[in-house]
Design a protein around this motif. Structure first.
Motif, short mmCIF file in Angstrom:
data_model
loop_
_atom_site.label_atom_id
_atom_site.label_comp_id
_atom_site.label_asym_id
_atom_site.label_seq_id
_atom_site.Cartn_x
_atom_site.Cartn_y
_atom_site.Cartn_z
N ALA A 132 0.84 -1.20 0.00
CA ALA A 132 0.00 0.00 0.00
C ALA A 132 0.87 1.25 0.00
N GLU A 133 2.02 1.18 0.74
CA GLU A 133 2.94 2.33 0.77
C GLU A 133 3.52 2.60 -0.60
N ARG A 134 3.84 1.48 -1.28
CA ARG A 134 4.36 1.65 -2.63
C ARG A 134 3.29 2.25 -3.54
N GLN A 135 2.07 1.75 -3.37
CA GLN A 135 0.98 2.30 -4.18
C GLN A 135 0.78 3.78 -3.88
N ARG A 136 0.89 4.14 -2.61
CA ARG A 136 0.74 5.55 -2.26
C ARG A 136 1.84 6.40 -2.90
N LYS A 137 3.05 5.80 -2.88
CA LYS A 137 4.16 6.53 -3.53
C LYS A 137 3.91 6.72 -5.03
N ARG A 138 3.41 5.68 -5.71
CA ARG A 138 3.11 5.77 -7.13
C ARG A 138 2.00 6.78 -7.38
N ILE A 139 1.03 6.78 -6.45
CA ILE A 139 -0.05 7.76 -6.59
C ILE A 139 0.50 9.18 -6.45
N ILE A 140 1.44 9.36 -5.49
CA ILE A 140 2.06 10.70 -5.34
C ILE A 140 2.83 11.08 -6.60
N GLU A 141 3.52 10.08 -7.15
CA GLU A 141 4.25 10.37 -8.39
C GLU A 141 3.28 10.76 -9.51
N LEU A 142 2.18 9.99 -9.59
CA LEU A 142 1.17 10.32 -10.61
C LEU A 142 0.57 11.70 -10.37
N GLU A 143 0.37 12.01 -9.11
CA GLU A 143 -0.18 13.34 -8.81
C GLU A 143 0.83 14.43 -9.23
N GLU A 144 2.11 14.14 -8.92
CA GLU A 144 3.14 15.11 -9.35
C GLU A 144 3.17 15.23 -10.87
N ALA A 178 1.34 16.23 -30.35
CA ALA A 178 1.54 14.78 -30.59
C ALA A 178 2.20 14.13 -29.38
N GLU A 179 3.22 14.85 -28.89
CA GLU A 179 3.87 14.29 -27.68
C GLU A 179 2.91 14.22 -26.50
N GLU A 180 2.13 15.34 -26.45
CA GLU A 180 1.17 15.37 -25.35
C GLU A 180 0.15 14.24 -25.46
N GLU A 181 -0.30 13.97 -26.69
CA GLU A 181 -1.27 12.88 -26.90
C GLU A 181 -0.67 11.55 -26.51
N GLU A 182 0.61 11.39 -26.88
CA GLU A 182 1.27 10.12 -26.53
C GLU A 182 1.37 9.97 -25.02
N LYS A 183 1.77 11.05 -24.39
CA LYS A 183 1.86 11.00 -22.93
C LYS A 183 0.51 10.80 -22.27
N LEU A 184 -0.53 11.44 -22.94
CA LEU A 184 -1.87 11.24 -22.38
C LEU A 184 -2.31 9.80 -22.47
N LYS A 185 -1.98 9.15 -23.55
CA LYS A 185 -2.31 7.72 -23.68
C LYS A 185 -1.61 6.92 -22.58
N GLN A 186 -0.34 7.28 -22.39
CA GLN A 186 0.38 6.56 -21.33
C GLN A 186 -0.25 6.82 -19.96
N LEU A 187 -0.66 8.11 -19.78
CA LEU A 187 -1.31 8.45 -18.52
C LEU A 187 -2.63 7.69 -18.33
N MET A 188 -3.42 7.61 -19.40
CA MET A 188 -4.68 6.85 -19.30
C MET A 188 -4.42 5.37 -18.98
N LYS A 189 -3.38 4.86 -19.62
CA LYS A 189 -3.04 3.45 -19.37
C LYS A 189 -2.63 3.25 -17.91
N LEU A 190 -1.82 4.22 -17.46
CA LEU A 190 -1.43 4.13 -16.04
C LEU A 190 -2.65 4.26 -15.11
N LYS A 191 -3.59 5.17 -15.53
CA LYS A 191 -4.79 5.33 -14.70
C LYS A 191 -5.62 4.06 -14.67
N GLU A 192 -5.75 3.42 -15.81
CA GLU A 192 -6.49 2.14 -15.85
C GLU A 192 -5.80 1.10 -14.97
N GLU A 193 -4.47 1.06 -15.12
CA GLU A 193 -3.74 0.10 -14.28
C GLU A 193 -3.94 0.43 -12.79
N GLN A 194 -3.92 1.76 -12.52
CA GLN A 194 -4.14 2.16 -11.13
C GLN A 194 -5.53 1.74 -10.64
#
Length: 623
Positions: A418-430, A461-477
């Protein structure tokens, strides 16, 4: 009363002889004849009116002995005067009536006694028989009479043959009837090889002695009163007088010497050519006599002294007195025998009671031993069950500790995850914050859209690519969050199961404690019962000691301590109970502490695993 009883015995034989049908009743005509003959032989004035009035012809049926007794007592026996009639003639009348029917001598003439001797034996039987009807003579009196007859013949009586004869039939052991007695005498069992004349003389002598109250009879020399010469006379001594006759046939009576309490007998020295002299002194004169030898003189002096003693005591018959004494001795023997039998019966009952008490004591001891064995077995079984239950609880507690430790380890792992997950969430928030900053820059950059379109297109384009990665990370989250929540529910279910298991174990422990307390109560109840049984056993021992050893005067009773069983210590049992209760309290406190600690840990883990509320995603707003 004695004369009436003797007359009734002879009349009873006459009455039963007239009862031909053996129904206990006699016809009135026969009773009239019998009553008339009794009037004659008893020298009573006839009363024909009373006789006819009592036995009217209009009465129904014959008369029983009970119906004849009132007339017999009132008109015959009440009028009898002693000495006014000849007793022998009265007996001959009754004998004639009864012998004709009942006496059956040997038809071949082989009878030991004659008809006249049988009459005398019948009179002797009536005199010695018991005053109970039907008349019987007890074995002691039979032996006495037969000994008297044998002694008169100077032969020895064999009592063994009489015992054998009486033991042949059970009915004869209580006594013989007169007809059985006459058959016994006629059988020659006791008088073998003796002449009939000698037997007749012996019966006559015994008859004169017992029935005629003749104490002694025989020839003596008597000195005359007037002529003073010596003459031989036949003397007959009775309790009241000393009569003398010319010969032993007693046909010519020469005189009589009256004896009273003032009379006496003295031995005289030899004189006038006579030897073995003695004299009888009365109030009126002195009679000098001489016996044939010293033995005869001794017998005569003793017999005369006995007659004088009977007169002084007021007794009329020696043999009536002897018969009464023998009867009293028999009654005393019977009383002693009955008392002895009663004592033996009582001793037998006491012995049986003692044996029964001993058996009960043995049973109580056996029951005590069985109870002790059962108590020991129950104690061992209870201890074994307690040890097994304690071992099982210890195993369950160890398993619970292990499960708790494993659960704690899993909780630690889950907390780390859970601590690791919280850290990842903080990273995602950052990262989200950075994206937001980038978006702000993009807004500012649009103002220079025309100038920087190419750069903007590339950046988009870069932003779209990063957004896709972000969405993927959000789904994984989100998937990870769902998975974490599922694992949290599973862990919560397991914790509930463990808690339920602990509660079941606690309930079983409570049941074990309750069963143990109930077993302790049963043990205490059994101990009280054993103590009561021991008290009863000692009480019976005290009672038996009192019965076997009676308390003598001045003896002090010893105090019996009514304790429990040997080897039983209430203090030891109380210490054992207190140690067991202390151990149970410690185990209860320990289980309560473990249970409380488990509950706190579970509550803490649940609080830690609660999901953090998610903030609004700025990228979603942007999109």
């Amino acid at each position: 009363m004695e004369l009436r009883a003797e007359l009734l015995k002879s009349i009873w034989y006459a009455f039963t002889a007239l009862d031909t049908e053996k129904s206990g009743k006699v016809s009135k005509s026969q009773l009239k004849v019998l009553s008339h003959n009794l009037y004659t032989v008893l020298c009573i004035p006839h009363d024909p009116v009373a006789l006819e009035e009592h036995f009217k012809d209009d009465d129904d049926g014959p008369v029983s002995s009970q119906g004849y007794m009132p007339y017999l007592n009132k008109y015959i026996l009440d009028k009898v005067e002693e000495g006014a009639f000849v007793k022998e003639s009265f007996d001959e009348l009754c004998w004639t009536l009864t012998a004709k029917k009942n006496y059956k001598p040997d038809r071949n003439g082989n009878s030991v006694v004659s008809h006249e001797d049988a009459f005398k034996l019948w009179c002797l039987f009536n005199f010695l028989s018991e005053d109970k009807y039907p008349l019987v003579m007890v074995p002691d009196e039979v032996e006495y009479l037969l000994k008297k007859i044998c002694t008169a013949m100077s032969i020895e009586f064999n009592s063994g043959e009489l015992d054998d004869y009486l033991s042949q039939e059970t009915q004869q052991q209580s006594g013989l009837t007169v007809w059985q007695f006459l058959d016994l005498v006629n059988s020659g069992r006791f008088l073998r090889g003796i002449e009939r004349e000698a037997i007749s003389m012996a019966i006559e002598e015994v008859y004169q002695e017992i029935i005629g109250d003749v104490l002694k009879q025989g020839y003596l020399w008597k000195k005359g009163h007037l002529r003073r010469n010596w003459s031989e006379r036949w003397f007959t001594l009775k309790p009241s007088d000393l009569s003398y006759y010319m010969t032993e046939e007693r046909k010519e009576k020469k005189g009589s010497i009256s004896l009273d309490r003032n009379s006496c007998v003295e031995i005289l020295p030899d004189k006038d050519g006579k030897r073995c002299m003695f004299c009888v002194k009365t109030a009126s004169r002195t009679y000098e006599m001489s016996a044939s030898d010293t033995r005869q003189r001794q017998e005569w002096t003793l017999a005369i002294q006995m007659a004088i003693r009977l007169q002084a005591e007021g007794k009329k018959s020696l043999h009536k007195d002897l018969k009464q004494k023998r009867r009293e001795q028999r009654e005393q023997r019977e009383r002693k025998k009955a008392a002895k039998e009663e004592e033996l019966q009582r001793l037998k009952q006491l012995q049986e009671e003692k044996e029964r008490k001993l058996q009960e004591l043995e049973l109580l001891k056996e029951a005590q031993r069985q109870a002790e064995l059962l108590l020991q077995e129950e104690e061992q079984r209870r201890q074994q069950q307690h040890e097994e239950m304690q071992k099982m609880l210890e195993i369950q507690l160890r398993e619970a500790e292990q499960a708790r430790a494993s659960m704690q380890a899993e909780m630690v792992l889950k907390e780390a995850e859970a601590e690791r997950q919280r850290k990842r969430i903080i990273e995602l928030e950052e990262m989200q914050q950075q994206l937001q900053d980038a978006l702000h820059l993009e807004v500012r950059a649009r103002q220079d859209e025309e100038a920087l379109r190419y750069a903007q297109a590339r950046l988009l384009a870069e932003e779209e690519e990063k957004l896709k990665q972000l969405m993927k990370l959000k789904e994984e989250q989100e998937e990870y969050i769902i998975k974490t929540q599922h694992e949290k529910l599973v862990l919560k279910q397991e914790m509930e199961n463990k808690s339920k298991f602990l509660e079941d174990a606690q309930q079983q422990l409570e049941e074990v404690r309750f069963n143990r307390e109930r077993m302790d109560q049963d043990v205490m109840l059994a101990q009280r019962k054993l103590q009561q049984a021991s008290t009863n056993v000692k009480h019976w021992n005290v009672q038996m000691n009192r019965l076997m050893h009676p308390i003598t005067p001045g003896e002090k009773r010893t105090t019996v301590t009514t304790g429990g069983f040997s080897g039983f210590s209430p203090a030891l049992l109380s210490r054992r109970d207190s140690s067991l209760k202390l151990k149970q309290n410690l185990e209860k406190k320990k289980s309560d502490a473990i249970k409380n600690e488990g509950k706190e840990n579970i509550n803490g883990e649940i609080e830690k695993q609660q999901p953090v509320p998610e903030e609004d995603d700025p990228t979603s707003k942007i999109l």
